[in-house]
Scaffold this motif. Sequence first.
Motif, PDB file in Angstrom:
ATOM      1  N   ALA A   1     -39.040  15.930 -36.706  1.00  0.00           N
ATOM      2  CA  ALA A   1     -38.808  14.482 -36.645  1.00  0.00           C
ATOM      3  C   ALA A   1     -38.796  13.864 -38.034  1.00  0.00           C
ATOM      4  O   ALA A   1     -38.050  12.915 -38.295  1.00  0.00           O
ATOM      5  CB  ALA A   1     -39.875  13.812 -35.773  1.00  0.00           C
ATOM      6  N   GLN A   2     -39.633  14.376 -38.933  1.00  0.00           N
ATOM      7  CA  GLN A   2     -39.645  13.836 -40.289  1.00  0.00           C
ATOM      8  C   GLN A   2     -38.405  14.282 -41.066  1.00  0.00           C
ATOM      9  O   GLN A   2     -37.796  13.506 -41.799  1.00  0.00           O
ATOM     10  CB  GLN A   2     -40.891  14.275 -41.056  1.00  0.00           C
ATOM     11  CG  GLN A   2     -40.864  13.822 -42.517  1.00  0.00           C
ATOM     12  CD  GLN A   2     -42.117  14.170 -43.282  1.00  0.00           C
ATOM     13  OE1 GLN A   2     -43.065  13.420 -43.290  1.00  0.00           O
ATOM     14  NE2 GLN A   2     -42.121  15.329 -43.930  1.00  0.00           N
TER      15      GLN A   2
ATOM     16  N   ARG B   1     -32.505  12.262 -38.041  1.00  0.00           N
ATOM     17  CA  ARG B   1     -32.528  10.818 -37.789  1.00  0.00           C
ATOM     18  C   ARG B   1     -31.351  10.076 -38.423  1.00  0.00           C
ATOM     19  O   ARG B   1     -30.750   9.189 -37.809  1.00  0.00           O
ATOM     20  CB  ARG B   1     -33.862  10.228 -38.277  1.00  0.00           C
ATOM     21  CG  ARG B   1     -35.057  10.712 -37.462  1.00  0.00           C
ATOM     22  CD  ARG B   1     -36.353  10.123 -37.978  1.00  0.00           C
ATOM     23  NE  ARG B   1     -36.765  10.680 -39.263  1.00  0.00           N
ATOM     24  CZ  ARG B   1     -36.780  10.019 -40.416  1.00  0.00           C
ATOM     25  NH1 ARG B   1     -36.407   8.733 -40.443  1.00  0.00           N
ATOM     26  NH2 ARG B   1     -37.183  10.596 -41.535  1.00  0.00           N
ATOM     27  N   GLY B   2     -31.028  10.439 -39.676  1.00  0.00           N
ATOM     28  CA  GLY B   2     -29.923   9.763 -40.330  1.00  0.00           C
ATOM     29  C   GLY B   2     -28.606   9.992 -39.606  1.00  0.00           C
ATOM     30  O   GLY B   2     -27.821   9.061 -39.387  1.00  0.00           O
TER      31      GLY B   2
ATOM     32  N   ARG C   1     -44.171   5.473 -40.160  1.00  0.00           N
ATOM     33  CA  ARG C   1     -43.910   6.235 -41.373  1.00  0.00           C
ATOM     34  C   ARG C   1     -42.478   6.029 -41.853  1.00  0.00           C
ATOM     35  O   ARG C   1     -41.574   5.791 -41.055  1.00  0.00           O
ATOM     36  CB  ARG C   1     -44.148   7.728 -41.138  1.00  0.00           C
ATOM     37  CG  ARG C   1     -45.494   8.061 -40.512  1.00  0.00           C
ATOM     38  CD  ARG C   1     -45.767   9.559 -40.568  1.00  0.00           C
ATOM     39  NE  ARG C   1     -46.053   9.972 -41.927  1.00  0.00           N
ATOM     40  CZ  ARG C   1     -45.603  11.113 -42.471  1.00  0.00           C
ATOM     41  NH1 ARG C   1     -44.842  11.927 -41.765  1.00  0.00           N
ATOM     42  NH2 ARG C   1     -45.908  11.423 -43.709  1.00  0.00           N
ATOM     43  N   THR C   2     -42.296   6.180 -43.163  1.00  0.00           N
ATOM     44  CA  THR C   2     -40.956   6.127 -43.754  1.00  0.00           C
ATOM     45  C   THR C   2     -40.690   7.345 -44.637  1.00  0.00           C
ATOM     46  O   THR C   2     -39.632   7.422 -45.261  1.00  0.00           O
ATOM     47  CB  THR C   2     -40.772   4.849 -44.594  1.00  0.00           C
ATOM     48  OG1 THR C   2     -41.746   4.848 -45.648  1.00  0.00           O
ATOM     49  CG2 THR C   2     -40.930   3.599 -43.741  1.00  0.00           C
ATOM     50  N   GLU C   3     -41.619   8.283 -44.695  1.00  0.00           N
ATOM     51  CA  GLU C   3     -41.464   9.448 -45.554  1.00  0.00           C
ATOM     52  C   GLU C   3     -40.176  10.215 -45.234  1.00  0.00           C
ATOM     53  O   GLU C   3     -39.778  10.340 -44.092  1.00  0.00           O
ATOM     54  CB  GLU C   3     -42.671  10.385 -45.416  1.00  0.00           C
ATOM     55  CG  GLU C   3     -43.934   9.879 -46.068  1.00  0.00           C
ATOM     56  CD  GLU C   3     -44.669   8.825 -45.262  1.00  0.00           C
ATOM     57  OE1 GLU C   3     -45.728   8.390 -45.718  1.00  0.00           O
ATOM     58  OE2 GLU C   3     -44.174   8.442 -44.175  1.00  0.00           O
TER      59      GLU C   3
ATOM     60  N   TRP D   1     -37.846   4.165 -40.283  1.00  0.00           N
ATOM     61  CA  TRP D   1     -39.110   4.323 -39.567  1.00  0.00           C
ATOM     62  C   TRP D   1     -39.079   5.502 -38.604  1.00  0.00           C
ATOM     63  O   TRP D   1     -38.082   5.754 -37.927  1.00  0.00           O
ATOM     64  CB  TRP D   1     -39.448   3.041 -38.809  1.00  0.00           C
ATOM     65  CG  TRP D   1     -39.610   1.868 -39.721  1.00  0.00           C
ATOM     66  CD1 TRP D   1     -38.701   0.868 -39.967  1.00  0.00           C
ATOM     67  CD2 TRP D   1     -40.743   1.581 -40.537  1.00  0.00           C
ATOM     68  NE1 TRP D   1     -39.197  -0.012 -40.888  1.00  0.00           N
ATOM     69  CE2 TRP D   1     -40.452   0.397 -41.261  1.00  0.00           C
ATOM     70  CE3 TRP D   1     -41.966   2.203 -40.737  1.00  0.00           C
ATOM     71  CZ2 TRP D   1     -41.333  -0.168 -42.151  1.00  0.00           C
ATOM     72  CZ3 TRP D   1     -42.858   1.638 -41.635  1.00  0.00           C
ATOM     73  CH2 TRP D   1     -42.543   0.471 -42.325  1.00  0.00           C
ATOM     74  N   HIS D   2     -40.219   6.191 -38.532  1.00  0.00           N
ATOM     75  CA  HIS D   2     -40.351   7.321 -37.603  1.00  0.00           C
ATOM     76  C   HIS D   2     -41.825   7.622 -37.385  1.00  0.00           C
ATOM     77  O   HIS D   2     -42.702   7.033 -38.016  1.00  0.00           O
ATOM     78  CB  HIS D   2     -39.627   8.562 -38.146  1.00  0.00           C
ATOM     79  CG  HIS D   2     -40.231   9.110 -39.412  1.00  0.00           C
ATOM     80  ND1 HIS D   2     -41.207  10.073 -39.413  1.00  0.00           N
ATOM     81  CD2 HIS D   2     -40.001   8.819 -40.715  1.00  0.00           C
ATOM     82  CE1 HIS D   2     -41.538  10.379 -40.658  1.00  0.00           C
ATOM     83  NE2 HIS D   2     -40.824   9.619 -41.473  1.00  0.00           N
ATOM     84  N   GLU D   3     -42.090   8.568 -36.490  1.00  0.00           N
ATOM     85  CA  GLU D   3     -43.454   9.011 -36.205  1.00  0.00           C
ATOM     86  C   GLU D   3     -43.473  10.540 -36.225  1.00  0.00           C
ATOM     87  O   GLU D   3     -43.921  11.202 -35.288  1.00  0.00           O
ATOM     88  CB  GLU D   3     -43.921   8.469 -34.842  1.00  0.00           C
ATOM     89  CG  GLU D   3     -45.431   8.345 -34.691  1.00  0.00           C
ATOM     90  CD  GLU D   3     -46.063   7.341 -35.640  1.00  0.00           C
ATOM     91  OE1 GLU D   3     -47.153   7.623 -36.167  1.00  0.00           O
ATOM     92  OE2 GLU D   3     -45.465   6.255 -35.856  1.00  0.00           O
ATOM     93  N   GLY D   4     -42.925  11.090 -37.333  1.00  0.00           N
ATOM     94  CA  GLY D   4     -42.916  12.537 -37.518  1.00  0.00           C
ATOM     95  C   GLY D   4     -44.078  12.965 -38.390  1.00  0.00           C
ATOM     96  O   GLY D   4     -44.243  12.457 -39.503  1.00  0.00           O
TER      97      GLY D   4
END
Length: 243
Positions: free
Chosen positions: A39-40, A50-51, A71-73, A82-85
């Motif tokens: 996910a990250q 994601r992109g 998170r934005t890493e 934004w994500h939750e990886g």
Amino acid sequence: MHLGRLSAVRSGMDMAERASGITRSLRPLRLLPLGDSIAQGSPDHPGGYRGTLQRLLREGGFPAVEFVGSRTENSEGLAQPWHEGHPGFRLEELRRGFTKCGTTAQPIGETLARHRPDVVVLTAGTNNMYLDEPAAVWAEMAALLRAILPVPVIVGTLLPIGAGPKPWGIVIPPDIEERIAAYNALLRREAPLLGAITVVDLSHCVTSRDDLLPDRVHPVAAAQDRIAAALAGALGASFVGGK
């Protein structure tokens, strides 16, 4: 009607009802990318899937989508970072909340209350499969899915990975392919019976060693793009075709 078929129909109705309500409200679909390092995303492909998923949804005429998470890493260049990886996290750590590897996951109930997603895209479980039997991994996934519901979930099967020692100190057993296949079979059969859950087969996204980074766990950019395409198809079928 058979119970499993009834549950699958109910799942589709839940997705369609949610999509219809979002359309009537004229607001973006709030999507939470949840999981581990998949996910990250990996450093060679900022944002991972994601992109590409954002681009495919936009190009496909999908209703407006807002990515949410804490998170934005690894999101360089993404309009919605934004994500939750959480790299290295196990399923129970995503559910209960945990801190390790420089990142903190709040308990999933708190994450859902804070970000109010309309759908969760879940890619996780590989870190359990290193050590646990397929049935135990499915049990943890089922607990996480129940904690997310009634929010609809798009969940991916586990990707193929290579056996042997890894740079982070784990030795993946030689029968990992068989273990992943057994777990994925459980996921495909059992997850839709829980509620508004769509299982996406990601096995075709990694078909050779060239589709993985040298650690033989993390997918390269081309494989991440295939993951994005599979997830975009599932989202489109559930939230556009289902209306």
